[in-house]
Design an enzyme around this catalytic site. Structure first.
Site, PDB file in Angstrom:
ATOM      1  N   ARG A   1      -2.379  -5.972  -8.035  1.00  0.00           N
ATOM      2  CA  ARG A   1      -1.222  -6.836  -7.777  1.00  0.00           C
ATOM      3  C   ARG A   1      -1.042  -7.877  -8.861  1.00  0.00           C
ATOM      4  O   ARG A   1       0.050  -8.120  -9.345  1.00  0.00           O
ATOM      5  CB  ARG A   1      -1.392  -7.556  -6.429  1.00  0.00           C
ATOM      6  CG  ARG A   1      -1.212  -6.655  -5.239  1.00  0.00           C
ATOM      7  CD  ARG A   1      -1.695  -7.322  -3.988  1.00  0.00           C
ATOM      8  NE  ARG A   1      -3.108  -7.663  -4.099  1.00  0.00           N
ATOM      9  CZ  ARG A   1      -3.865  -8.075  -3.108  1.00  0.00           C
ATOM     10  NH1 ARG A   1      -3.342  -8.230  -1.912  1.00  0.00           N
ATOM     11  NH2 ARG A   1      -5.134  -8.347  -3.276  1.00  0.00           N
TER      12      ARG A   1
ATOM     13  N   HIS B   1       0.843  -1.203   0.000  1.00  0.00           N
ATOM     14  CA  HIS B   1       0.000   0.000   0.000  1.00  0.00           C
ATOM     15  C   HIS B   1       0.879   1.254   0.000  1.00  0.00           C
ATOM     16  O   HIS B   1       0.598   2.221  -0.712  1.00  0.00           O
ATOM     17  CB  HIS B   1      -0.880   0.059   1.268  1.00  0.00           C
ATOM     18  CG  HIS B   1      -1.916  -1.000   1.394  1.00  0.00           C
ATOM     19  ND1 HIS B   1      -2.062  -1.774   2.525  1.00  0.00           N
ATOM     20  CD2 HIS B   1      -2.895  -1.419   0.544  1.00  0.00           C
ATOM     21  CE1 HIS B   1      -3.086  -2.603   2.369  1.00  0.00           C
ATOM     22  NE2 HIS B   1      -3.593  -2.419   1.176  1.00  0.00           N
TER      23      HIS B   1
ATOM     24  N   LYS C   1     -17.667  -5.772   8.860  1.00  0.00           N
ATOM     25  CA  LYS C   1     -16.498  -6.592   8.535  1.00  0.00           C
ATOM     26  C   LYS C   1     -15.601  -6.660   9.764  1.00  0.00           C
ATOM     27  O   LYS C   1     -15.226  -5.627  10.321  1.00  0.00           O
ATOM     28  CB  LYS C   1     -15.756  -5.937   7.358  1.00  0.00           C
ATOM     29  CG  LYS C   1     -14.708  -6.823   6.727  1.00  0.00           C
ATOM     30  CD  LYS C   1     -14.183  -6.170   5.449  1.00  0.00           C
ATOM     31  CE  LYS C   1     -12.898  -6.814   4.982  1.00  0.00           C
ATOM     32  NZ  LYS C   1     -12.310  -6.102   3.840  1.00  0.00           N
TER      33      LYS C   1
HETATM   34  O1  PNS Z   1      -8.902  -2.617   0.855  1.00  0.00           O
HETATM   35  P1  PNS Z   1     -10.197  -3.137   0.331  1.00  0.00           P
HETATM   36  O2  PNS Z   1     -10.945  -3.843   1.421  1.00  0.00           O
HETATM   37  O3  PNS Z   1     -10.021  -3.980  -0.893  1.00  0.00           O
HETATM   38  O4  PNS Z   1     -11.060  -1.858  -0.091  1.00  0.00           O
HETATM   39  C1  PNS Z   1     -12.333  -1.995  -0.629  1.00  0.00           C
HETATM   40  C2  PNS Z   1     -13.058  -0.636  -0.693  1.00  0.00           C
HETATM   41  C3  PNS Z   1     -13.030   0.060   0.639  1.00  0.00           C
HETATM   42  C4  PNS Z   1     -12.395   0.254  -1.723  1.00  0.00           C
HETATM   43  C5  PNS Z   1     -14.525  -0.924  -1.138  1.00  0.00           C
HETATM   44  O5  PNS Z   1     -15.055  -1.947  -0.370  1.00  0.00           O
HETATM   45  C6  PNS Z   1     -15.423   0.299  -1.036  1.00  0.00           C
HETATM   46  O6  PNS Z   1     -15.279   1.255  -1.779  1.00  0.00           O
HETATM   47  N1  PNS Z   1     -16.369   0.264  -0.072  1.00  0.00           N
HETATM   48  C7  PNS Z   1     -17.283   1.350   0.176  1.00  0.00           C
HETATM   49  C8  PNS Z   1     -18.717   0.961  -0.160  1.00  0.00           C
HETATM   50  C9  PNS Z   1     -18.961   1.118  -1.653  1.00  0.00           C
HETATM   51  O7  PNS Z   1     -18.854   2.176  -2.224  1.00  0.00           O
HETATM   52  N2  PNS Z   1     -19.323  -0.019  -2.293  1.00  0.00           N
HETATM   53  C10 PNS Z   1     -19.559  -0.090  -3.711  1.00  0.00           C
HETATM   54  C11 PNS Z   1     -18.251  -0.311  -4.450  1.00  0.00           C
HETATM   55  S1  PNS Z   1     -18.593  -0.685  -6.115  1.00  0.00           S
END
Ligand code: PNS
Length: 162
Positions: free
Chosen positions: A91, A18, A42
Protein backbone atom coordinates in the site's frame (compact mmCIF):
# COMPACT_ATOMS: atom_id res chain seq x y z
CA UNK A 1 3.70 -25.99 -16.18
CA UNK A 2 0.80 -23.87 -14.88
CA UNK A 3 1.83 -20.86 -12.83
CA UNK A 4 -0.04 -21.12 -9.54
CA UNK A 5 0.27 -18.38 -6.93
CA UNK A 6 -0.93 -18.00 -3.36
CA UNK A 7 -2.25 -14.79 -1.84
CA UNK A 8 -1.88 -15.40 1.90
CA UNK A 9 -3.30 -13.25 4.65
CA UNK A 10 -5.40 -12.92 7.76
CA UNK A 11 -8.35 -11.43 5.83
CA UNK A 12 -10.19 -10.45 9.02
CA UNK A 13 -12.22 -9.44 7.05
CA UNK A 14 -11.29 -9.08 3.39
CA UNK A 15 -11.29 -5.45 2.21
CA UNK A 16 -11.90 -4.01 -1.23
CA UNK A 17 -8.14 -3.36 -1.36
CA UNK A 18 -7.53 -7.13 -1.07
CA UNK A 19 -10.15 -7.78 -3.74
CA UNK A 20 -8.41 -5.34 -6.07
CA UNK A 21 -5.13 -7.28 -5.63
CA UNK A 22 -6.93 -10.61 -6.17
CA UNK A 23 -8.54 -9.44 -9.42
CA UNK A 24 -5.28 -8.12 -10.80
CA UNK A 25 -3.18 -11.11 -9.70
CA UNK A 26 -5.74 -13.50 -11.23
CA UNK A 27 -4.94 -11.96 -14.62
CA UNK A 28 -1.21 -12.58 -14.23
CA UNK A 29 -1.23 -16.17 -12.96
CA UNK A 30 -2.97 -19.28 -14.32
CA UNK A 31 -4.48 -19.89 -10.92
CA UNK A 32 -4.58 -17.97 -7.65
CA UNK A 33 -5.24 -19.53 -4.25
CA UNK A 34 -6.41 -17.07 -1.61
CA UNK A 35 -5.21 -18.71 1.60
CA UNK A 36 -6.35 -17.65 5.06
CA UNK A 37 -3.87 -18.06 7.89
CA UNK A 38 -5.10 -20.21 10.74
CA UNK A 39 -3.63 -18.38 13.69
CA UNK A 40 -5.01 -19.35 17.06
CA UNK A 41 -2.70 -17.01 18.95
CA UNK A 42 -3.88 -13.88 17.08
CA UNK A 43 -7.23 -12.57 18.23
CA UNK A 44 -9.47 -12.19 15.21
CA UNK A 45 -12.96 -10.76 14.89
CA UNK A 46 -14.08 -13.52 12.55
CA UNK A 47 -13.44 -17.25 12.85
CA UNK A 48 -11.63 -19.05 10.04
CA UNK A 49 -14.94 -20.35 8.64
CA UNK A 50 -16.46 -16.86 8.73
CA UNK A 51 -13.44 -15.31 7.04
CA UNK A 52 -13.60 -17.92 4.26
CA UNK A 53 -17.35 -17.41 3.89
CA UNK A 54 -16.89 -13.63 3.53
CA UNK A 55 -14.07 -14.16 1.02
CA UNK A 56 -16.23 -16.43 -1.13
CA UNK A 57 -19.10 -13.95 -1.09
CA UNK A 58 -16.77 -11.05 -1.89
CA UNK A 59 -15.18 -12.66 -4.91
CA UNK A 60 -17.34 -14.24 -7.52
CA UNK A 61 -17.01 -14.68 -11.29
CA UNK A 62 -13.31 -15.37 -11.07
CA UNK A 63 -12.89 -18.87 -12.51
CA UNK A 64 -9.20 -19.20 -11.71
CA UNK A 65 -9.40 -18.19 -8.04
CA UNK A 66 -9.89 -20.71 -5.23
CA UNK A 67 -9.90 -20.47 -1.45
CA UNK A 68 -8.02 -22.39 1.18
CA UNK A 69 -6.53 -22.06 4.65
CA UNK A 70 -3.11 -22.92 5.99
CA UNK A 71 -1.33 -23.15 9.31
CA UNK A 72 2.35 -23.15 10.13
CA UNK A 73 4.93 -21.78 7.74
CA UNK A 74 3.80 -20.31 4.45
CA UNK A 75 6.82 -21.81 2.69
CA UNK A 76 5.73 -25.31 3.75
CA UNK A 77 2.36 -24.65 2.11
CA UNK A 78 4.17 -23.40 -1.03
CA UNK A 79 6.36 -26.50 -1.11
CA UNK A 80 3.42 -28.86 -0.65
CA UNK A 81 1.40 -27.21 -3.43
CA UNK A 82 4.44 -26.52 -5.66
CA UNK A 83 3.53 -22.87 -6.01
CA UNK A 84 5.32 -20.46 -8.33
CA UNK A 85 4.63 -17.27 -6.41
CA UNK A 86 3.46 -15.61 -3.21
CA UNK A 87 1.36 -12.53 -3.93
CA UNK A 88 1.39 -9.60 -1.52
CA UNK A 89 -0.04 -6.11 -1.77
CA UNK A 90 2.02 -3.01 -1.09
CA UNK A 91 0.00 0.00 0.00
CA UNK A 92 2.62 2.48 1.03
CA UNK A 93 6.28 2.75 1.92
CA UNK A 94 5.35 1.81 5.49
CA UNK A 95 4.43 -1.70 4.32
CA UNK A 96 7.74 -2.15 2.58
CA UNK A 97 10.06 -2.98 5.45
CA UNK A 98 7.87 -5.73 6.89
CA UNK A 99 7.08 -7.15 3.46
CA UNK A 100 10.73 -7.14 2.40
CA UNK A 101 11.69 -8.92 5.61
CA UNK A 102 9.04 -11.58 5.07
CA UNK A 103 9.93 -12.05 1.39
CA UNK A 104 13.62 -12.44 2.21
CA UNK A 105 12.98 -14.82 5.09
CA UNK A 106 10.67 -16.90 2.92
CA UNK A 107 13.29 -17.05 0.16
CA UNK A 108 15.94 -18.02 2.70
CA UNK A 109 13.71 -20.90 3.85
CA UNK A 110 12.58 -21.98 0.39
CA UNK A 111 13.80 -20.37 -2.81
CA UNK A 112 11.54 -22.05 -5.34
CA UNK A 113 8.59 -19.73 -4.72
CA UNK A 114 9.09 -16.06 -5.58
CA UNK A 115 7.30 -13.23 -3.78
CA UNK A 116 5.55 -10.89 -6.21
CA UNK A 117 4.24 -7.51 -5.04
CA UNK A 118 1.21 -5.72 -6.41
CA UNK A 119 0.96 -2.05 -5.57
CA UNK A 120 -2.57 -1.40 -4.42
CA UNK A 121 -4.77 1.10 -6.25
CA UNK A 122 -4.33 4.59 -4.80
CA UNK A 123 -7.96 4.72 -3.70
CA UNK A 124 -7.30 1.84 -1.29
CA UNK A 125 -3.82 2.86 -0.16
CA UNK A 126 -5.01 3.83 3.34
CA UNK A 127 -7.27 0.82 3.80
CA UNK A 128 -6.69 -2.01 6.27
CA UNK A 129 -8.88 -4.62 7.94
CA UNK A 130 -7.91 -3.25 11.36
CA UNK A 131 -8.98 0.31 10.52
CA UNK A 132 -12.25 -0.91 9.04
CA UNK A 133 -13.01 -2.88 12.22
CA UNK A 134 -12.24 0.14 14.39
CA UNK A 135 -14.42 2.47 12.33
CA UNK A 136 -17.27 -0.08 12.33
CA UNK A 137 -16.97 -0.59 16.09
CA UNK A 138 -17.65 3.10 16.68
CA UNK A 139 -20.51 3.22 14.21
CA UNK A 140 -18.61 4.87 11.34
CA UNK A 141 -19.48 4.32 7.71
CA UNK A 142 -17.58 1.52 5.99
CA UNK A 143 -19.56 1.36 2.76
CA UNK A 144 -17.32 0.85 -0.27
CA UNK A 145 -14.40 -0.28 1.88
CA UNK A 146 -15.36 -3.94 2.30
CA UNK A 147 -17.90 -6.10 0.42
CA UNK A 148 -21.55 -5.53 1.42
CA UNK A 149 -21.71 -9.07 2.79
CA UNK A 150 -18.79 -8.26 5.12
CA UNK A 151 -20.59 -5.12 6.33
CA UNK A 152 -23.67 -7.20 7.15
CA UNK A 153 -21.62 -9.84 9.00
CA UNK A 154 -19.71 -7.16 10.91
CA UNK A 155 -22.92 -5.44 11.97
CA UNK A 156 -24.35 -8.78 13.15
CA UNK A 157 -21.25 -9.43 15.22
CA UNK A 158 -21.02 -5.97 16.72
CA UNK A 159 -24.73 -5.94 17.60
CA UNK A 160 -24.14 -9.14 19.58
CA UNK A 161 -21.28 -7.32 21.36
CA UNK A 162 -18.62 -9.72 20.03
O1 PNS B 1 -2.65 -10.27 6.22
P1 PNS B 1 -1.42 -10.41 7.04
O2 PNS B 1 -1.77 -10.63 8.48
O3 PNS B 1 -0.47 -9.27 6.85
O4 PNS B 1 -0.68 -11.73 6.52
C1 PNS B 1 0.53 -12.15 7.08
C2 PNS B 1 0.89 -13.57 6.61
C3 PNS B 1 -0.25 -14.53 6.84
C4 PNS B 1 1.24 -13.56 5.14
C5 PNS B 1 2.15 -14.01 7.43
O5 PNS B 1 1.94 -13.76 8.77
C6 PNS B 1 2.49 -15.48 7.23
O6 PNS B 1 2.92 -15.89 6.17
N1 PNS B 1 2.30 -16.28 8.30
C7 PNS B 1 2.55 -17.70 8.27
C8 PNS B 1 3.71 -18.08 9.19
C9 PNS B 1 5.03 -17.84 8.47
O7 PNS B 1 5.33 -18.41 7.45
N2 PNS B 1 5.86 -16.96 9.07
C10 PNS B 1 7.13 -16.57 8.53
C11 PNS B 1 6.96 -15.44 7.53
S1 PNS B 1 8.52 -14.80 7.12
Amino acid sequence: MAKIAVYPGSFDPITNGHIDVIKRASKVFDHLIVAVLVNDSKKSLFSLEERLDILKHGIDNLDNVSFDSFSGLLVDYCKEKQLSAIVRGLRAISDFEYELQMAQMNRQLYDKTETVFFTTSEKYSYLSSSLVKEVAKFGGKIDGLVPDYAIMKMKEKLSRGE
